[in-house]
Design a protein around this motif. Structure first.
Motif, short mmCIF file in Angstrom:
data_model
loop_
_atom_site.label_atom_id
_atom_site.label_comp_id
_atom_site.label_asym_id
_atom_site.label_seq_id
_atom_site.Cartn_x
_atom_site.Cartn_y
_atom_site.Cartn_z
N LEU A 1 7.49 -18.18 -1.20
CA LEU A 1 8.62 -17.28 -1.42
C LEU A 1 9.31 -16.94 -0.10
CD1 LEU A 1 10.36 -15.56 -3.27
CD2 LEU A 1 8.67 -13.73 -3.06
N ALA A 2 8.52 -16.72 0.95
CA ALA A 2 9.10 -16.40 2.25
C ALA A 2 9.99 -17.54 2.75
CB ALA A 2 8.00 -16.11 3.26
N ARG A 3 9.53 -18.78 2.61
CA ARG A 3 10.33 -19.94 3.02
C ARG A 3 11.65 -19.97 2.26
NH1 ARG A 3 6.18 -24.92 2.16
NH2 ARG A 3 4.57 -24.40 3.71
N THR A 4 11.57 -19.76 0.93
CA THR A 4 12.76 -19.85 0.09
C THR A 4 13.75 -18.74 0.43
OG1 THR A 4 11.39 -20.80 -1.66
CG2 THR A 4 13.57 -20.00 -2.28
N LEU A 5 13.24 -17.52 0.62
CA LEU A 5 14.12 -16.40 0.94
C LEU A 5 14.80 -16.58 2.29
CD1 LEU A 5 11.97 -13.37 -0.31
CD2 LEU A 5 14.08 -14.25 -1.33
N GLU A 6 14.12 -17.24 3.21
CA GLU A 6 14.72 -17.50 4.51
C GLU A 6 15.94 -18.42 4.37
OE1 GLU A 6 12.75 -17.96 8.83
OE2 GLU A 6 12.25 -19.60 7.46
N GLU A 7 15.87 -19.36 3.43
CA GLU A 7 16.97 -20.30 3.20
C GLU A 7 17.99 -19.75 2.20
OE1 GLU A 7 15.17 -23.87 1.83
OE2 GLU A 7 14.07 -24.24 3.68
N LYS A 8 17.50 -18.95 1.23
CA LYS A 8 18.36 -18.44 0.17
C LYS A 8 18.13 -16.95 0.00
CE LYS A 8 17.76 -22.80 -2.40
NZ LYS A 8 17.27 -23.38 -3.68
N PRO A 9 18.78 -16.11 0.80
CA PRO A 9 18.52 -14.67 0.75
C PRO A 9 18.82 -14.03 -0.61
CG PRO A 9 19.73 -15.25 2.74
CD PRO A 9 19.71 -16.48 1.87
N ASP A 10 19.65 -14.66 -1.43
CA ASP A 10 20.00 -14.11 -2.74
C ASP A 10 19.10 -14.63 -3.86
OD1 ASP A 10 22.10 -12.69 -1.60
OD2 ASP A 10 23.50 -14.37 -1.83
N PHE A 11 18.06 -15.33 -3.51
CA PHE A 11 17.12 -15.88 -4.50
C PHE A 11 16.56 -14.74 -5.35
CE2 PHE A 11 13.01 -18.16 -5.49
CZ PHE A 11 13.59 -19.29 -6.05
N LYS A 12 16.59 -14.93 -6.68
CA LYS A 12 16.27 -13.83 -7.59
C LYS A 12 14.77 -13.81 -7.95
CE LYS A 12 19.30 -15.03 -10.74
NZ LYS A 12 19.85 -16.22 -10.06
N VAL A 13 13.94 -13.69 -6.95
CA VAL A 13 12.50 -13.58 -7.16
C VAL A 13 11.96 -12.53 -6.19
CG1 VAL A 13 10.26 -14.75 -7.13
CG2 VAL A 13 12.31 -16.00 -7.86
N ASP A 14 11.16 -11.60 -6.73
CA ASP A 14 10.49 -10.59 -5.91
C ASP A 14 8.99 -10.80 -5.96
OD1 ASP A 14 12.89 -9.47 -5.22
OD2 ASP A 14 12.72 -7.73 -6.57
N LEU A 15 8.31 -10.15 -5.04
CA LEU A 15 6.85 -10.27 -4.94
C LEU A 15 6.20 -8.95 -5.31
CD1 LEU A 15 4.82 -12.00 -2.16
CD2 LEU A 15 4.42 -9.57 -2.58
N TYR A 16 5.09 -9.04 -6.04
CA TYR A 16 4.30 -7.87 -6.42
C TYR A 16 2.87 -8.08 -5.93
CZ TYR A 16 1.97 -4.41 -9.42
OH TYR A 16 1.22 -3.36 -9.91
#
Length: 340
Positions: free
Chosen positions: A230-245
């Motif tokens: 998820l961290a890799r993806t968010l770095e490339e796509k800040p608007d990615f619609k996934v959060d972490l719990y």
């Protein structure tokens, strides 16, 4: 060596060598240290820094953990390897159990690596930590829906039917998670949990990237991922619609696993090999973990900014022996549950 053993070892070595995926050299020829590594993430950066700082050159050969362990066994006392580096605590435990790793007496490593992330006999040491926790689509899920005491078991609740994505049964991530649940709850309860996932029509994904993309697309609402994907993806796509719990924070804590290393038994360069492992756990911690967004095992090292943004969490204590010894039982349990 008897001729039959010699032939068998030679054949095994040839087969394993053919399966290895690549090698590299840091510091020119000939290398001072030979690293057999099943960890493929950004080796050049960390090893290059080590060489620049110490003058000790490094050559690494990569493959999966089983291939590299078989290569070590086939080579025996003639192995050129100095350090064995792999992913999953169960793999480290297994290499030590098969006497492929030598004990290291190091005050620096004992101070830098928490007790449950290293072998009691000093044969291996965790160097990077990953958390396998819950990810979800915030447009479709209220985090209050999660069971904060036992989040992994909570995904067996019928309210998640048709909403759940997870990795396949052949994934070491799945197997280690289930082994930890067997260790935590016992086999009967762990089987009940896995059957609940299956009853919820879990959608099986072949890798974590596809799983996250499915959550983002709304194909499923919730999944279980290694945090760094998820961290890799968010770095490339800040608007990615996934959060972490962070799973099970009011219970046993979030499941974690490690990448780590040990000194190969019979290494001709034991002193330099120990120096490398110590460097990776101390001064080189961030060089080793940051590029892949993994958590440092050394409490003195700070997580890089993206994963620091996920917040602090309580982790489940790691039991490497359980991950290794219970792996076969986890595989059988998943099959009995009908989990693919």
């Amino acid at each position: 060596m008897p001729i039959r053993r010699l032939i068998a070892a030679t054949a095994s070595l040839a087969a394993v060598a053919a399966a290895l995926t690549g090698c590299g050299i840091i510091g020119g020829q000939p290398a001072d240290l030979q690293i057999y590594s099943a960890r493929h993430y950004d080796l050049e950066g960390a090893f290059g820094e080590f060489t620049d700082e110490t003058g000790i050159s490094v050559e690494f050969i990569t493959g999966d953990d089983a291939e590299l362990l078989e290569r070590l066994k086939a080579e025996g006392e003639d192995s050129p390897a100095d350090v064995f580096m792999t992913v999953d605590a169960g793999n480290l435990w297994n290499a030590a159990r098969q006497d492929e790793l030598a004990a290291v007496d190091s005050a620096a490593l004992n101070e830098a690596v928490p007790e449950d992330l290293r072998d009691p006999q000093g044969r291996w040491f965790g160097l990077a930590m990953r958390a396998r926790t819950v990810t979800y689509n915030p447009g479709n899920v209220d985090p209050a829906e999660f069971d904060a005491v036992d989040t992994y078991a909570g995904l067996a609740d019928p309210k998640w039917k048709g909403r759940l994505c997870m990795r396949d049964a052949t994934s070491s991530y799945t197997q280690s998670l289930v082994a930890s649940l067997i260790d935590l709850h016992g086999r009967e309860k762990a089987l009940e949990i896995a059957k609940g996932w299956v009853a919820n029509e879990v959608q099986i994904m072949s890798n974590d990237v596809l799983l996250l993309e499915a959550i983002d697309a709304g194909t499923c609402d919730v999944g279980i991922n290694n945090h760094y994907y998820l961290a890799r993806t968010l770095e490339e796509k800040p608007d990615f619609k996934v959060d972490l719990y962070w799973a099970s924070q009011q219970g046993a804590g979030t499941h974690v696993n490690i990448s780590g290393a040990g000194l190969v038994a019979g290494s001709d360069n034991a002193g330099d090999a120990q120096r490398l492992i110590e460097w990776l756990a101390t001064k080189g911690q961030n060089a080793f973990v940051d590029a892949n967004h993994e958590f440092p095992v050394n409490p003195a090292a700070k997580p890089e900014p993206v994963i620091a943004g996920f917040g602090e969490f309580k982790r489940m204590p790691l039991n490497a022996e359980a991950y290794g010894d219970l792996n076969a039982e986890a595989v059988d349990l998943l099959a009995e549950a009908g989990y693919k």
